[in-house]
Write a protein that holds these residues in place. Structure first.
Motif, PDB file in Angstrom:
ATOM      1  N   ASP A 157       0.903  -1.238   0.066  1.00 39.31           N
ATOM      2  CA  ASP A 157      -0.085   0.151   0.095  1.00 39.31           C
ATOM      3  C   ASP A 157       0.973   1.274  -0.123  1.00 39.31           C
ATOM      4  OD1 ASP A 157      -2.393  -1.709   0.298  1.00 39.31           O
ATOM      5  OD2 ASP A 157      -2.584  -1.272   2.376  1.00 39.31           O
TER       6      ASP A 157
ATOM      7  N   MET B 261      -9.695  -4.339  -6.219  1.00 44.32           N
ATOM      8  CA  MET B 261      -9.121  -3.081  -5.601  1.00 44.32           C
ATOM      9  C   MET B 261      -9.340  -1.979  -5.969  1.00 44.32           C
ATOM     10  SD  MET B 261      -7.114  -1.945  -3.179  1.00 44.32           S
ATOM     11  CE  MET B 261      -6.381  -3.207  -2.298  1.00 44.32           C
TER      12      MET B 261
ATOM     13  N   SER C 294      -5.517  -1.694   1.431  1.00 46.49           N
ATOM     14  CA  SER C 294      -5.856  -2.898   1.704  1.00 46.49           C
ATOM     15  C   SER C 294      -6.980  -3.277   2.790  1.00 46.49           C
ATOM     16  CB  SER C 294      -4.508  -3.556   2.209  1.00 46.49           C
ATOM     17  OG  SER C 294      -3.582  -3.808   1.106  1.00 46.49           O
TER      18      SER C 294
ATOM     19  N   GLU D 227      -2.660   0.408  -4.589  1.00 40.86           N
ATOM     20  CA  GLU D 227      -1.753  -0.824  -4.225  1.00 40.86           C
ATOM     21  C   GLU D 227      -1.020  -1.154  -5.402  1.00 40.86           C
ATOM     22  OE1 GLU D 227      -3.329  -5.085  -2.997  1.00 40.86           O
ATOM     23  OE2 GLU D 227      -3.849  -4.632  -5.258  1.00 40.86           O
TER      24      GLU D 227
END
Length: 294
Positions: free
Chosen positions: A63, A245, A118, A87
């Motif tokens: 991250d 994500m 995350s 990410e």
């Protein structure tokens, strides 16, 4: 920051490395801060070698938040100079390549932004998997860390009541996030029962409480763990496969902009202090997030 052998925090070394470059569908950022996640030290210790093998030497971190300074082929909607969080790989570094990112909401500091990717993805994923609905009550074991902080706020935003367990020093913190709070340790199951019925439960700490969580919910399918690989022994799902994500980052940006999500930075470390960050993360008792500031 990298390591050439698996082991304790002392294997981490600050080294000169070749600058990474953004490939197709990627951006490179000048890192301002990197999030410290339990997965970082679990990988460093070699715990995930059978699941996700790592070749040595290896970098550290997934991250980060920073300023875009290189845009890969096919990337649209972002330009050099844009502040983003997201990410990638090897984010404990001066430069890192991101595979998923979002523009940072106005006014969001880089160190706080680095703590979101995350934990928000994990929180959204496990809330979906456990199937808890508005009007129901969710029990969160180990609620004061990054994922717990996100779960509590997202659940409240969705109309879900939350009971959280944490250490004595973090009770007021949990209450400030809208949860009913109690301590773990002897008698904790009875204390939870006194707070109300439990419809679903999340194990975020891996502290050996799965049997009790199943007992409290009455159904192992209403329990999810992200921290205890023995979960299947209790009929409980162990959730470790990340979802989307990009979707999680978009949701995080929206919640932050609405004022519905704020995860405080509990401790910041210089890049050279990454070993201390890992040691502190492994020791637990986190309130919010730890970050490495570059």
């Amino acid at each position: 920051m990298s390591f050439t052998e698996f082991g304790g925090p002392e294997v981490l070394e600050l080294v000169d490395a070749e600058e990474p470059h953004a490939g197709p569908g990627q951006v490179r950022i000048a890192v301002r801060a990197a999030g410290v996640n339990p997965v970082d030290w679990r990988i460093r210790e070699g715990q995930f070698q059978q699941i996700h093998p790592v070749e040595l030497p290896a970098g550290v971190g997934i991250d980060a938040a920073g300023v875009v300074d290189e845009v890969g082929e096919g990337v649209t909607g972002v330009e050099v100079g844009d502040p983003v969080f997201g990410e990638g790989t090897n984010t404990y570094a001066e430069f890192a390549v991101l595979r998923a990112w979002a523009r940072m909401p106005a006014g969001l500091p880089f160190d706080e932004a680095a703590g979101y990717p995350s934990v928000v993805e994990t929180a959204l994923r496990i809330l979906g998997q456990v199937g808890v609905q508005a009007g129901q009550t969710l029990l969160v074991s180990g609620a004061s860390g990054g994922v717990g902080s996100a779960v509590l706020q997202i659940a409240r935003h969705r109309g879900i009541a939350v009971i959280g367990t944490a250490g004595a020093a973090n009770q007021d913190y949990l209450r400030g996030l809208g949860a009913l709070a109690t301590t773990y340790g002897e008698g904790w199951v009875d204390r939870v029962r006194q707070l109300g019925r439990v419809d679903a439960a999340l194990d975020l700490a891996g502290s050996g409480v799965l049997r009790e969580l199943v007992e409290l919910t009455g159904d192992p399918q209403k329990v999810i763990s992200i921290a205890d690989p023995r979960a299947p022994e209790f009929g409980v799902r162990f959730s470790n496969e990340a979802g989307s994500m990009p979707d999680a980052l978009a949701a995080a940006a929206d919640l932050i902009a609405r004022g519905a999500l704020h995860i405080p930075v509990s401790a910041s470390y210089a890049l050279a202090g990454a070993a201390a960050a890992h040691a502190d993360s492994r020791a637990g008792h986190t309130r919010g997030r730890r970050v490495v500031v570059v």
